[in-house]
Design a protein around this motif. Structure first.
Motif: not given
Ligand code: C5P
Length: 291
Positions: A129-130, A18-20, A146, A22, A176, A172-173
């Motif tokens: 968190g990322s 579910g993450y990207h 991520r 980056l 994305y 944020t989600p």
């Molecule tokens: O890691 P964090 O909780 O900050 O991420 C919040 C949301 O941002 C994730 O649930 C995801 O939807 C999106 N996200 C993503 N790819 C990343 C970082 C965050 O898709 N590398």
């Protein structure tokens, strides 16, 4: 604990989790939240300087989660009274929640006398968190994966920034998801991101003009789709001579690069015509520290 602006946010393909993937160049700027941790039998949190009450005070608060994760790592149930003094905009794309989590880790580590290494704290941070590992590190760094796998980047001198803050945050989600939707609609396939060479050179040379040209945020079209007024704010900054203008992270804060501290002052005066909350800051600054 400092806020951040993303100088390059290149978004790769969506992963199975579910993450990207980056390439995320973080730059810590001189807007600080302050977190204090005092002795207590139980864990509690209070926020000062959040008049709209936007920061959650329940278990979803990232600073509370940070303290709990630290206690779990130490294998004990510790208490602390956490007080957050907010200056970083809430849900603004400047990693305010991540800054508070990083601060809570450092403050509770000291309060409880754990003495964990920066590496251990960074591991806990990545689970929260990322953006949290960068809030610990500060400076300027490129995050891959991520965004949590960090390599510091060499920077000369100081860059001056102006930030135009919005009245309400963006999720944020949701940003994305909108980015994925826009790419799909355009028939685009996300490529594998790489660190921008012109950006790395501009940072190393301390050259604000080149840095302004190299700023890039793949999430920006998505943030603008969800908040159309951002396009106008960015245009205003460009018209007023900003060297670069971009949405910070997932937004809605807009960041403008100025030539100097004086230029930042002029730019903030002009931007107040279109945005009632404008702040200036400089970077890079160090990450979470105990003061
Ligand atoms: O890691 P964090 O909780 O900050 O991420 C919040 C949301 O941002 C994730 O649930 C995801 O939807 C999106 N996200 C993503 N790819 C990343 C970082 C965050 O898709 N590398």
């Amino acid at each position: 604990m400092p806020a951040k602006v993303n100088l390059q946010l290149s978004v790769g393909p969506l992963r199975d989790d579910g993450y990207h993937d980056l390439v995320n160049v973080f730059h810590a700027v001189s807007l600080f939240d302050e977190v204090t941790a005092a002795e207590s039998d139980r864990l509690s949190i209070r926020v000062v300087g959040d008049p709209a009450g936007q920061v959650p005070l329940d278990e979803s608060n990232l600073a509370i989660r940070a303290a709990r994760a630290l206690a779990a790592r130490a294998g004990r149930s510790y208490g602390a009274e956490l007080v957050i003094r907010k200056s970083i905009p809430v849900a603004g794309g400047m990693a305010g929640g991540s800054a508070d989590a990083a601060a809570a880790l450092v403050a509770c580590d000291r309060l409880w006398g754990l003495g964990l290494s920066r590496e251990d704290l960074s591991d806990i941070a990545a689970d929260l968190g990322s953006d949290v590992p960068f809030a610990l590190l500060g400076g300027t760094a490129v995050g891959t994966g991520r965004g949590e796998m960090l390599t510091p980047l060499p920077v000369s001198g100081t860059f001056h920034w102006v930030f135009a803050l919005a009245d309400a945050g963006l999720s944020t989600p949701a940003v994305y998801r909108e980015c994925d939707r826009l790419r799909e609609a355009a028939g685009e396939r996300a490529g594998w991101p790489a660190l921008s060479e012109p950006l790395a050179h501009a940072l190393r040379d301390g050259d604000p003009k080149s840095l302004g040209r190299a700023l890039v945020n793949d999430l920006q079209p998505a943030s603008i789709m969800l908040r159309r007024s951002l396009a106008r704010t960015l245009d205003e900054g460009r018209e007023q001579g900003a060297l670069g203008a971009l949405v910070s992270g997932s937004g809605p804060t807009c960041a403008f690069l100025a030539e100097s501290a004086e230029h930042a002052l002029d730019l903030s005066v002009s931007l107040r015509r279109v945005c009632h909350q404008v702040v200036s800051a400089y970077g890079p600054v160090p990450g979470a520290v105990v003061v």
